[in-house]
Design a protein around this motif. Structure first.
Motif, PDB file in Angstrom:
ATOM      1  N   ASP A 252       0.850  -1.160   0.132  1.00  0.00           N
ATOM      2  CA  ASP A 252      -0.015   0.037   0.066  1.00  0.00           C
ATOM      3  C   ASP A 252       0.923   1.240   0.090  1.00  0.00           C
ATOM      4  O   ASP A 252       1.990   1.092   0.296  1.00  0.00           O
ATOM      5  N   LEU A 253       0.116   2.435  -0.305  1.00  0.00           N
ATOM      6  CA  LEU A 253       0.969   3.606  -0.691  1.00  0.00           C
ATOM      7  C   LEU A 253       1.658   4.154   0.754  1.00  0.00           C
ATOM      8  O   LEU A 253       2.779   4.623   0.680  1.00  0.00           O
ATOM      9  N   LYS A 254       1.190   3.985   1.773  1.00  0.00           N
ATOM     10  CA  LYS A 254       1.639   4.618   3.019  1.00  0.00           C
ATOM     11  C   LYS A 254       2.982   4.093   3.254  1.00  0.00           C
ATOM     12  O   LYS A 254       3.858   4.418   4.120  1.00  0.00           O
ATOM     13  N   GLN A 255       3.322   2.577   2.750  1.00  0.00           N
ATOM     14  CA  GLN A 255       4.558   2.267   3.211  1.00  0.00           C
ATOM     15  C   GLN A 255       5.836   2.889   2.482  1.00  0.00           C
ATOM     16  O   GLN A 255       6.990   2.457   2.716  1.00  0.00           O
TER      17      GLN A 255
ATOM     18  N   ASN B 158      12.515   6.954  -0.081  1.00  0.00           N
ATOM     19  CA  ASN B 158      13.158   6.708  -1.503  1.00  0.00           C
ATOM     20  C   ASN B 158      12.758   5.308  -1.763  1.00  0.00           C
ATOM     21  O   ASN B 158      13.604   4.890  -2.837  1.00  0.00           O
ATOM     22  N   LYS B 159      12.036   4.675  -1.331  1.00  0.00           N
ATOM     23  CA  LYS B 159      11.589   3.173  -1.393  1.00  0.00           C
ATOM     24  C   LYS B 159      10.744   3.301  -2.742  1.00  0.00           C
ATOM     25  O   LYS B 159       9.855   3.723  -3.046  1.00  0.00           O
ATOM     26  N   CYS B 160      10.909   1.982  -3.484  1.00  0.00           N
ATOM     27  CA  CYS B 160       9.914   1.447  -4.484  1.00  0.00           C
ATOM     28  C   CYS B 160       9.736  -0.055  -3.940  1.00  0.00           C
ATOM     29  O   CYS B 160      10.415  -0.766  -3.573  1.00  0.00           O
ATOM     30  N   LEU B 161       8.171  -0.231  -3.718  1.00  0.00           N
ATOM     31  CA  LEU B 161       7.773  -1.620  -3.323  1.00  0.00           C
ATOM     32  C   LEU B 161       7.212  -2.233  -4.369  1.00  0.00           C
ATOM     33  O   LEU B 161       6.456  -1.435  -5.237  1.00  0.00           O
ATOM     34  N   VAL B 162       7.253  -3.696  -4.876  1.00  0.00           N
ATOM     35  CA  VAL B 162       6.758  -4.209  -5.814  1.00  0.00           C
ATOM     36  C   VAL B 162       6.194  -5.556  -5.369  1.00  0.00           C
ATOM     37  O   VAL B 162       6.650  -6.278  -4.638  1.00  0.00           O
TER      38      VAL B 162
ATOM     39  N   CYS C 290       4.689   1.071  -6.135  1.00  0.00           N
ATOM     40  CA  CYS C 290       4.167   2.345  -5.404  1.00  0.00           C
ATOM     41  C   CYS C 290       5.752   3.082  -5.230  1.00  0.00           C
ATOM     42  O   CYS C 290       6.522   2.301  -4.684  1.00  0.00           O
ATOM     43  N   ILE C 291       5.518   4.220  -5.245  1.00  0.00           N
ATOM     44  CA  ILE C 291       6.755   5.048  -4.906  1.00  0.00           C
ATOM     45  C   ILE C 291       6.144   6.590  -4.222  1.00  0.00           C
ATOM     46  O   ILE C 291       4.955   6.754  -4.207  1.00  0.00           O
ATOM     47  N   ASP C 292       7.023   7.238  -3.620  1.00  0.00           N
ATOM     48  CA  ASP C 292       6.699   8.664  -3.352  1.00  0.00           C
ATOM     49  C   ASP C 292       7.286   9.327  -4.574  1.00  0.00           C
ATOM     50  O   ASP C 292       8.440   9.525  -5.022  1.00  0.00           O
TER      51      ASP C 292
END
Length: 333
Positions: free
Chosen positions: A272-275, A280-284, A298-300
């Motif tokens: 989810d986005l809040k993670q 500077n992370k991207c989660l997949v 998702c990223i900031d």
């Protein structure tokens, strides 16, 4: 000590870059250029910086006193700026606009408004880290492009993208920049959603360029529909790829691709986005439904999608640990 200049320092990306660099262990911001704010305190524009810096904006650009300069211009201004100004050859440039993201041959193929030769390296570290390390000039990827590519690159390396890819992604209001507009006004954006630039978004060519780099060819379309979201920052994307390859093999391929990545991580459960917001992370993450591979990423948008990745590229260019100055806390609750 890395001496830094910032052009276009009064916008969202300029402010976020200053926020990172004043807390960076080995940098000095020599100048933060903004013609319209020259002489004003940076903290009077970027008000989250009260008590953290006495830096003032300047109209000057003393390139001979810096090691690297960040271009935080709007799109289309970097190429014009370099035509009109001499930046010394020894000064590295990290450009956050889209002007030099496409290789010259890709510019010509897509009828880019500024075709021609340039030496900018496309600065997606998960793809081009070794090239960035040797580069004088780096073109920082776009925010949507970063999020979507990091979802699709392992699939491209596994040669899975043989048919059209459906992409949906939603971005926060900061993705539209600091200048107010009809679709950033609070009373319009609040409790609202909308589509814009469906199938024609400017980040699609750089996504295609990177996928071709890994897969060797790309005959499939990237059918991208972007959404404006009712939140300030972050991008959440889904990418659908048709493939018969078993999910277990795909997941292993994703984990292997990002095994040594400093900021991109494969996660075994839904994300989810809040993670990722304020990091500077991207989660997949991947799921499989019949022959449809559903990838979420998702990223900031202001950090991994902009200045966080720019600082990551600076670290690589100067031979530093990638995570220097970027160990940030997610606003997860």
């Amino acid at each position: 000590m890395i001496r830094i200049g910032i052009l276009g320092a009064a916008g969202y990306t300029g402010g976020e870059l200053i926020r990172l660099l004043i807390n960076y262990p080995m940098t000095e911001i020599v100048f933060a250029n903004s013609e319209s704010n020259a002489g004003n305190l940076v903290a009077d524009v970027h008000e989250g910086l009260y008590g953290e810096t006495d830096l003032r904006f300047t109209g000057d650009m003393p390139f001979d006193k810096v090691d690297v300069v960040f271009f935080c211009f709007g799109h289309g201004k970097s190429e014009a700026f370099l035509r009109e100004h001499d930046v010394p050859e020894n000064v590295r440039i990290i450009d956050l606009a889209q002007d030099f993201r496409l290789a010259p041959e890709e510019m010509l193929a897509t009828q880019h408004p500024t075709p021609g030769a340039h030496d900018f390296v496309y600065g997606l570290p998960e793809l081009n880290k070794s090239l960035v390390a040797e580069a004088k000039h780096v073109a920082n990827p776009g925010c949507f492009a970063t999020c979507i590519q990091l979802g699709l690159l392992p699939a491209a390396r596994m040669k899975l993208i043989d048919s059209d890819v459906s992409v949906n992604a939603i971005t926060g209001s900061t993705g539209a920049g600091q200048k107010p507009g009809a679709t950033t006004h609070f009373s319009w954006r609040n409790n609202n959603m909308s589509i814009y630039k469906a199938f024609t978004h400017q980040h699609v060519p750089e996504i295609r360029q990177s996928l071709k780099q890994l897969q060797g060819r790309l005959d499939a379309a990237i059918d991208f529909i972007p959404y404006r979201g009712d939140f300030a920052r972050g991008i959440f994307a889904t990418e659908v790829v048709k493939t018969d390859k078993p999910l277990e093999e795909i997941v292993e391929g994703y984990k292997d691709f990002y095994r040594d990545a400093a900021f991109t991580h494969y996660v075994d459960k839904a994300i989810d986005l809040k993670q990722v917001v304020n990091t500077n992370k991207c989660l997949v993450h991947c799921d499989k439904y019949g022959d449809k591979l559903l990838i979420t990423s998702c990223i900031d948008n202001l950090l991994k999608g902009a200045v966080g990745q720019a600082v990551q590229n600076m670290n690589i260019m100067f031979g530093l640990e990638e995570t220097t100055g970027l160990k940030l806390k997610a606003g997860a609750f």
